[in-house]
Scaffold this motif. Structure first.
Motif, PDB file in Angstrom:
ATOM      1  N   THR A 130      51.347  39.177  23.664  1.00 20.01           N
ATOM      2  CA  THR A 130      51.259  37.719  23.685  1.00 20.01           C
ATOM      3  C   THR A 130      52.665  37.154  23.604  1.00 20.01           C
ATOM      4  O   THR A 130      53.557  37.745  22.993  1.00 20.01           O
ATOM      5  CB  THR A 130      50.417  37.179  22.511  1.00 20.01           C
ATOM      6  N   SER A 177      43.374  43.270  20.729  1.00 18.61           N
ATOM      7  CA  SER A 177      44.266  42.135  20.493  1.00 18.61           C
ATOM      8  C   SER A 177      44.139  41.543  19.085  1.00 18.61           C
ATOM      9  O   SER A 177      44.882  40.617  18.752  1.00 18.61           O
ATOM     10  CB  SER A 177      43.994  41.032  21.519  1.00 18.61           C
ATOM     11  N   ALA A 181      46.649  38.678  17.210  1.00 14.09           N
ATOM     12  CA  ALA A 181      46.236  37.333  16.823  1.00 14.09           C
ATOM     13  C   ALA A 181      46.693  37.009  15.409  1.00 14.09           C
ATOM     14  O   ALA A 181      47.234  35.926  15.140  1.00 14.09           O
ATOM     15  CB  ALA A 181      44.717  37.199  16.940  1.00 14.09           C
ATOM     16  N   HIS A 184      50.578  36.720  15.313  1.00  7.43           N
ATOM     17  CA  HIS A 184      51.035  35.490  15.972  1.00  7.43           C
ATOM     18  C   HIS A 184      50.866  34.308  15.020  1.00  7.43           C
ATOM     19  O   HIS A 184      51.763  33.441  14.919  1.00  7.43           O
ATOM     20  CB  HIS A 184      50.241  35.264  17.252  1.00  7.43           C
ATOM     21  N   GLU A 200      54.875  28.925  22.099  1.00 13.99           N
ATOM     22  CA  GLU A 200      53.718  29.056  22.988  1.00 13.99           C
ATOM     23  C   GLU A 200      52.481  29.442  22.182  1.00 13.99           C
ATOM     24  O   GLU A 200      52.586  30.218  21.224  1.00 13.99           O
ATOM     25  CB  GLU A 200      53.991  30.087  24.081  1.00 13.99           C
ATOM     26  N   TYR A 202      48.849  31.155  21.116  1.00 14.83           N
ATOM     27  CA  TYR A 202      48.376  32.532  21.226  1.00 14.83           C
ATOM     28  C   TYR A 202      47.514  32.704  22.473  1.00 14.83           C
ATOM     29  O   TYR A 202      46.557  31.977  22.697  1.00 14.83           O
ATOM     30  CB  TYR A 202      47.546  32.920  19.995  1.00 14.83           C
ATOM     31  N   ARG A 203      47.914  33.672  23.307  1.00 10.95           N
ATOM     32  CA  ARG A 203      47.163  33.992  24.510  1.00 10.95           C
ATOM     33  C   ARG A 203      47.377  35.468  24.820  1.00 10.95           C
ATOM     34  O   ARG A 203      48.468  35.863  25.235  1.00 10.95           O
ATOM     35  CB  ARG A 203      47.628  33.140  25.690  1.00 10.95           C
ATOM     36  N   PHE A 205      47.312  39.088  26.653  1.00 10.38           N
ATOM     37  CA  PHE A 205      47.268  39.700  27.984  1.00 10.38           C
ATOM     38  C   PHE A 205      46.999  41.186  27.788  1.00 10.38           C
ATOM     39  O   PHE A 205      47.606  41.816  26.920  1.00 10.38           O
ATOM     40  CB  PHE A 205      48.591  39.499  28.721  1.00 10.38           C
TER      41      PHE A 205
END
Length: 299
Positions: A130, A177, A181, A184, A200, A202-203, A205
Motif C-alpha cells: 500500500t 493485507s 491495514a 498503515h 494517501e 489505505y489501498r 494492491f
C-alpha cells in the motif's frame, strides 16, 4: 555452443508481467508452463556486468554465488549513484513511500519514484503493498526514517526469507493485507510527517495472481550458483522478484535467483537436457524460525 547470450536480469513491468532481458535489448517473456532451459558455456568465466550502463573496464571475474555480479570497483560506482543507498539528494522527481508485505510478520517500508508505479514492488517480490504518501525525495526519505524508528519497521527483508515462506501464504487477499491495514493506520497516527509529503489513504494492491502463487508447491531447494558446463531446465510454475520457481525432474520445485545468471555466457540446453534437469549446485531452502513460528499459529 554455436550461439551464446548474456543475461541482463529479470525485468518486471506493471500490467505486462516479467521477462528475462538479454544484452542488446532482446527479451524472453515468461509465462506459466513455459520451459526455461539453458546451459552455461563450457570453460566459461563469470565476468563483471559493469555499472550504470557502462561495461567493466577490466572485465573482472566475479564469484558464482554473488547476486550483484559486479567487481568491487563497479559495485562502488553503482552505489555512488543510487537512491537506495541514499547517495542522491537532488533528484527532482516525486517519490512514493510504501509499505510492502512478503509474509506473516514480514513488512518493510521503502520509497520508489512515482513514475515507476509498482515496478519496484514487483522487483522485490512484494506479495501485497500500500502507498503511504508521495512527495519530494527528501520528504519521502524522512518519512521512511520516521516509520523505521517509531514503528520498528525495516527497510530490507532478505530474499532468502521471502522465498522460504512463499508457498505457505494466506489464500485470500483480505488475510494477506490485514497486517498492512493495521500498520498503515498506526503510521498515519504518528506526529512528525513532513508537510511536503501528500498522504494517501489505505489501498491494498495484491500480486498473488501476477506471481502465480495460487497452488504453488513448496520449494525443495534453491540454486546456489551456476558453474561452467552446467544445465538448468525446468517448467516455470511461479515468479516473484528475481526468483523463478521451476518444476524439475523428480517432481520437486527449485528456486533460481536470476541474479545468479548475469555475467555468464549462456546457450541453449541441447540433446539430453530433458524438460526438468539441473546440473548445478543446489542447497536446501530453509524456513526461518520466526516465519515458521508465525506460520504454525495461523495454520
Amino acid at each position: 555452443m554455436a550461439e551464446v547470450w548474456k543475461c541482463a536480469g529479470l525485468r518486471w513491468a506493471a500490467g505486462s508481467g516479467s521477462a528475462l532481458v538479454w544484452e542488446g535489448g532482446r527479451t524472453s517473456p515468461l509465462t506459466w508452463g513455459k520451459r526455461v532451459a539453458f546451459a552455461v558455456a563450457e570453460g566459461g568465466v563469470r565476468t563483471c556486468v559493469g555499472a550504470r550502463g557502462h561495461p567493466c573496464p577490466v572485465r573482472a571475474s566475479v564469484p558464482g554465488r554473488s547476486t550483484g555480479a559486479r567487481c568491487e570497483e563497479c559495485a562502488r560506482l553503482d552505489r555512488a549513484h543510487s537512491v537506495a543507498a541514499d547517495t542522491i539528494a537532488d533528484d527532482p522527481r516525486p517519490y512514493h513511500v510504501y509499505l510492502a508485505w512478503f509474509g506473516p510478520g514480514m513488512i518493510k517500508v521503502g520509497i520508489t519514484a512515482v513514475e515507476r508505479g509498482s515496478a519496484r514492488l514487483l522487483e522485490q517480490g512484494a506479495v501485497c503493498f500500500t502507498w503511504l504518501g508521495a512527495g519530494p525525495l527528501m520528504a519521502a526519505r524522512r518519512t521512511e526514517e520516521l516509520l523505521r524508528a517509531a514503528l520498528d519497521v525495516p527497510d530490507r527483508i532478505p530474499y532468502a526469507e521471502k522465498r522460504a515462506v512463499r508457498a505457505a501464504l494466506p489464500g485470500t487477499a483480505e488475510e494477506r493485507s490485514a497486517e498492512l491495514a493495521g500498520l498503515h493506520a498506526r503510521a498515519g497516527a504518528l506526529a512528525g510527517w513532513p508537510e511536503s509529503l501528500e498522504r494517501e489513504p489505505y489501498r491494498p494492491f495484491d500480486h498473488w495472481a501476477v506471481f502465480g502463487l495460487d497452488g504453488l508447491p513448496p520449494a525443495t531447494g534453491q540454486v546456489s550458483e551456476l558453474v561452467p558446463g552446467a544445465v538448468v531446465a525446468g517448467e516455470l510454475v511461479a515468479a516473484a522478484g528475481p526468483d523463478l520457481h521451476l518444476a524439475v525432474d523428480g517432481g520437486g520445485v527449485v528456486v533460481l535467483d536470476t541474479r545468479l545468471m548475469t555475467g555468464w555466457e549462456l546457450g541453449a540446453a541441447r540433446g539430453g537436457a530433458g524438460t526438468g534437469r539441473l546440473t548445478v549446485p543446489i542447497r536446501e531452502l530453509r524456513v526461518p524460525r520466526a516465519a515458521a513460528d508465525v506460520q504454525e499459529g495461523l495454520f
